[in-house]
Design a protein around this motif. Structure first.
Motif, short mmCIF file in Angstrom:
data_model
loop_
_atom_site.label_atom_id
_atom_site.label_comp_id
_atom_site.label_asym_id
_atom_site.label_seq_id
_atom_site.Cartn_x
_atom_site.Cartn_y
_atom_site.Cartn_z
N ALA A 1 15.20 -20.65 -16.75
CA ALA A 1 14.35 -21.30 -15.76
C ALA A 1 13.96 -20.35 -14.63
N LYS A 2 14.81 -19.39 -14.30
CA LYS A 2 14.52 -18.45 -13.20
C LYS A 2 13.40 -17.48 -13.58
N LEU A 3 13.24 -17.21 -14.88
CA LEU A 3 12.20 -16.28 -15.34
C LEU A 3 10.99 -17.01 -15.92
N PHE A 4 10.99 -18.33 -15.84
CA PHE A 4 9.93 -19.14 -16.45
C PHE A 4 8.59 -18.88 -15.78
N THR A 5 7.54 -18.73 -16.61
CA THR A 5 6.18 -18.56 -16.12
C THR A 5 5.44 -19.88 -16.26
#
Length: 111
Positions: free
Chosen positions: A54-58
């Protein structure tokens, strides 16, 4: 010259609390020679979402075609490290064979 094109994306409206999560990539690998003869390889690749972060989600509207091509190649090569090279080879083979017949895509009308 080889060009990867994204033709469509399938996505979950919601997945693990995130919106519009891409799950399947539809693509064309296109090869063109000096005489503008074209060979193509068409496919679809389902992404492995088990490692979704979720922290790297685009966000869906922020995705670029380059992002998706990178995801696609990573996903293909995770299954078989030579997948990208093989698909590009199939597209190049289409140029070499040089089919001048026009083709269409579709289903019978009675389906």
């Amino acid at each position: 010259m080889i060009n990867w094109k994204i033709t469509n994306l399938e996505y979950y409206n919601e997945y693990q609390g995130l919106s519009n999560v891409v799950k399947t990539i539809h693509y064309i690998v296109e090869a063109t020679d000096a005489d503008n003869n074209i060979g193509q390889c068409v496919g679809s690749q389902q992404l492995d979402l088990t490692q979704l972060n979720a922290k790297l989600f685009t966000e869906f509207e922020s995705i670029t075609e380059d992002n998706v091509i990178s995801w696609l190649k990573d996903s293909l090569n995770a299954t078989d490290p030579s997948s990208v090279e093989t698909l590009e080879g199939f597209a190049l083979q289409g140029v070499v064979i040089g089919n001048t017949e026009e083709t269409n895509v579709g289903l019978p009308s009675n389906w």
